[in-house]
Design a protein around this motif. Structure first.
Motif, PDB file in Angstrom:
ATOM      1  N   SER A 124      26.517  33.261  62.371  1.00 22.01           N
ATOM      2  CA  SER A 124      26.550  33.021  60.929  1.00 22.01           C
ATOM      3  C   SER A 124      26.228  31.567  60.606  1.00 22.01           C
ATOM      4  O   SER A 124      25.537  31.282  59.614  1.00 22.01           O
TER       5      SER A 124
ATOM      6  N   ILE B  33      22.407  31.100  61.002  1.00 19.06           N
ATOM      7  CA  ILE B  33      21.667  31.680  59.888  1.00 19.06           C
ATOM      8  C   ILE B  33      21.794  30.810  58.647  1.00 19.06           C
ATOM      9  O   ILE B  33      20.804  30.540  57.955  1.00 19.06           O
TER      10      ILE B  33
ATOM     11  N   LYS C  51      25.536  42.713  66.702  1.00 22.86           N
ATOM     12  CA  LYS C  51      25.526  41.247  66.677  1.00 22.86           C
ATOM     13  C   LYS C  51      24.115  40.698  66.872  1.00 22.86           C
ATOM     14  O   LYS C  51      23.715  39.723  66.219  1.00 22.86           O
TER      15      LYS C  51
ATOM     16  N   ASP D 232      22.254  41.008  63.669  1.00 27.49           N
ATOM     17  CA  ASP D 232      22.583  39.925  62.732  1.00 27.49           C
ATOM     18  C   ASP D 232      21.657  38.724  62.947  1.00 27.49           C
ATOM     19  O   ASP D 232      21.086  38.179  61.993  1.00 27.49           O
TER      20      ASP D 232
ATOM     21  N   GLY E 270      18.390  37.118  60.605  1.00 27.80           N
ATOM     22  CA  GLY E 270      18.270  35.719  60.247  1.00 27.80           C
ATOM     23  C   GLY E 270      16.933  35.140  60.669  1.00 27.80           C
ATOM     24  O   GLY E 270      16.285  34.390  59.915  1.00 27.80           O
TER      25      GLY E 270
ATOM     26  N   ALA F 131      19.763  43.757  55.238  1.00 27.57           N
ATOM     27  CA  ALA F 131      20.561  42.809  56.012  1.00 27.57           C
ATOM     28  C   ALA F 131      21.905  42.481  55.372  1.00 27.57           C
ATOM     29  O   ALA F 131      22.908  42.329  56.084  1.00 27.57           O
TER      30      ALA F 131
ATOM     31  N   TRP G  51      25.464  41.884  57.226  1.00 26.81           N
ATOM     32  CA  TRP G  51      26.086  40.567  57.324  1.00 26.81           C
ATOM     33  C   TRP G  51      27.482  40.557  56.704  1.00 26.81           C
ATOM     34  O   TRP G  51      28.401  39.961  57.252  1.00 26.81           O
TER      35      TRP G  51
ATOM     36  N   SER H 140      30.220  41.967  58.946  1.00 23.02           N
ATOM     37  CA  SER H 140      30.400  41.387  60.279  1.00 23.02           C
ATOM     38  C   SER H 140      31.852  41.028  60.549  1.00 23.02           C
ATOM     39  O   SER H 140      32.276  40.962  61.698  1.00 23.02           O
TER      40      SER H 140
END
Length: 572
Positions: free
Chosen positions: A255, A258, A396, A399, A403, A455, A459, A462
């Motif tokens: 995270s 991103i 994961k 994710d 990004g 997305a 996200w 998560s």
């Protein structure tokens, strides 16, 4: 009597009715502990409806440089993101009751809700002021100006009271209510400034509702980054600041990466413009050999500036707010190679699908009479084939892949807009093969909306998530529901929802049915992979139906709104 009937007819339309049902569904799901939040959402919805009706019945909509032919979409744009945050807050409240999340996380989500809500409310006040003080502002509701003033001040006053009451209950942050209220108000002011900048910089590219959704999201996202940076910089002196440091530490490396990439790429055009201006001041245009020579140097400056930001400046911020034992870019390679067989195989599969699909669809777009809307739906199906297996088995990694894809899209759009040699013209020609009436020569947003629509639910899921279908909201609603609705409606649709619209009842029914069929397939599959199934079929059917009707009625960019609405309802 005629004026009242005309006013009532102007208020009632399909999109607004669906949004009202959506908001009511959220409100009826809230416990008493979130009463102030629900009252604030009600006031926000009423105020947004009031502003939208007044603006759509005035001659001021072109004043905002919005997309031609589109309604303002203020109601949908104002309530979408606050309802998403309220649904997440309801999820965290359930988790807190089960001792699965800490109090800091719950209070952080509360601050996120009020920050988002204040951003939308601030923009509504700004639009209302523009309408109030604009010259020659005539509209059919002018005779109710006294009632209008009382309504506006009542909504603003009650909203402020609800916000103050809720923020006063947040005690764990260790700062007083006034500072928390100021932090929320800063989000509103930032949103007002940002939406003005977006509408001026990209005229005719979006409706007010679409610009409001983007504005509220960016202010929330980067406001959270700013709070985390301040908290890290200040250390233990304000370790329980606006955003809890303890919650910040729980953020994953993915995270942070991103966030850093998006921040760097969004700020890069300003940096590049500044560097380019300095370079042009030093060169002597009289001795310029050729246009190509200047373009080459412009490309070199572009690459050097982009490399400095992405490989130097942004990784430094990442390492400041989150501990990386190596350079963040090296961490990414290590993460991918930690499961080389699965993740590299997935990368090879994605590259093959993208190459074959893009090559095929681009050829069809140039040499076929197939309508553009159907051709674009093939990319929705491609998104399903790419993202669905990865979401089930490698969430994961997906994710991180989202990004990276968004960063590539942003970089290519910057290259296209700035016409960076030698790719600028080629990218522009390629992208224009897939545009529609919602895109413009200045900014192409369709591919961004499709990627973010898939997305964002992933996200947002998560962290804690007790609704197994919530991460699939974008893939289901766009990849399956929207595609089937368009294909069936185009080929077999006869009964239209409205006289002026193109959406058909047959298409909507096909979209709703296909999503329900996909859910009936997914739920047993998720159970076999270890997910705890807590999905109620009545709520699921209602969520699918509301999002399907929104797709049928809305004139906004449905790729942006439908996944968030579907996600919010699935979280209840």
């Amino acid at each position: 009597m005629g004026l009242s009937k005309s006013w009532l007819w102007s208020v009632l339309n399909g999109e607004r009715a669906v949004v009202v049902v959506f908001v009511c569904r959220i409100l009826f799901s809230l416990p008493l502990s979130l009463l102030s939040h629900g009252v604030a959402l009600s006031l926000l919805s009423l105020f947004a409806l009031y502003v939208e009706v007044h603006l759509d019945n005035s001659a001021l909509l072109p004043h905002f440089n919005t997309r031609q032919g589109a309604s303002s979409g203020i109601l949908l744009g104002a309530v979408t993101l606050p309802t998403v945050m309220l649904s997440k807050l309801l999820q965290f409240l359930r988790a807190f009751d089960l001792h699965q999340v800490e109090l800091e996380e719950l209070e952080h989500m509360t601050m996120q809700y009020w920050a988002t809500s204040a951003s939308c409310f601030g923009v509504l006040i700004f639009v209302c002021m523009v309408m109030r003080f604009a010259p020659n502002n005539w509209h059919p509701l002018r005779s109710f100006s006294v009632w209008d003033g009382k309504f506006r001040f009542s909504c603003i006053g009650l909203y402020g009271v609800m916000c103050l009451v809720s923020l006063a209950t947040i005690s764990h942050t260790g700062i007083n209510t006034v500072l928390k209220l100021l932090w929320v108000l800063c989000h509103g002011l930032a949103a007002v400034n940002l939406i003005q900048h977006l509408l001026r910089t990209f005229p005719s590219c979006a409706s007010i509702g679409e610009a409001l959704l983007v504005t509220a999201g960016l202010v929330l996202y980067f406001g959270d980054m700013l709070a985390l940076t301040i908290a890290k910089f200040s250390g233990h002196l304000i370790s329980t600041n606006l955003v809890s440091v303890q919650y910040g530490i729980k953020r994953s490396e993915i995270s942070i990466i991103i966030q850093g990439l998006l921040l760097g790429l969004l700020l890069f055009p300003m940096v590049f413009k500044f560097v380019l201006h300095i370079w042009e001041c030093f060169i002597n245009r009289g001795y310029s050999e050729a246009r190509t020579y200047n373009e080459v140097w412009r490309s070199v400056i572009f690459i050097a500036s982009l490399g400095f930001i992405l490989m130097g400046l942004i990784p430094s911020w990442m390492q400041f707010v989150q501990y990386f034992h190596v350079h963040p870019m090296l961490w990414v390679f290590a993460f991918v190679l930690s499961e080389p067989t699965k993740r590299l195989s997935l990368c090879v599969y994605w590259v093959c699908v993208i190459y074959l699909s893009v090559l095929r669809f681009y050829h069809i777009s140039k040499n076929s009479k197939i309508e553009r809307i159907l051709l674009r739906k093939y990319y929705h199906l491609m998104a399903v084939s790419m993202f669905l297996p990865a979401l089930i088995f490698q969430p994961k990694f997906l994710d991180l892949a989202f990004g990276a894809a968004l960063a590539i899209f942003l970089a290519l759009e910057i290259i296209r807009v700035w016409r960076i040699w030698p790719l600028g013209q080629l990218v522009d020609q390629f992208m224009n093969a897939f545009t529609d009436h919602r895109d413009s020569d200045l900014l192409i947003v369709s591919h961004f909306s499709l990627l973010l629509g898939c997305a964002l639910p992933i996200w947002m899921s998560s962290g804690f998530n007790d609704r197994p279908l919530a991460p699939f909201a974008g893939i289901l609603s766009l990849g399956i529901g929207d595609t089937m609705a368009s294909v069936v409606g185009h080929k077999y649709g006869v009964l239209r929802w409205s006289k002026t619209g193109k959406k058909t009842i047959e298409g909507t029914a096909a979209g709703i049915t296909s999503v329900l069929a996909a859910c009936s397939f997914l739920l047993p599959l998720l159970a076999s992979t270890g997910y705890l199934l807590a999905q109620h079929w009545f709520s699921l059917i209602l969520a699918v139906t509301v999002s399907g009707l929104l797709e049928a009625y809305t004139a906004q960019l449905d790729n942006a709104f439908i996944p968030l609405v579907f996600y919010s309802l699935l979280c209840l």
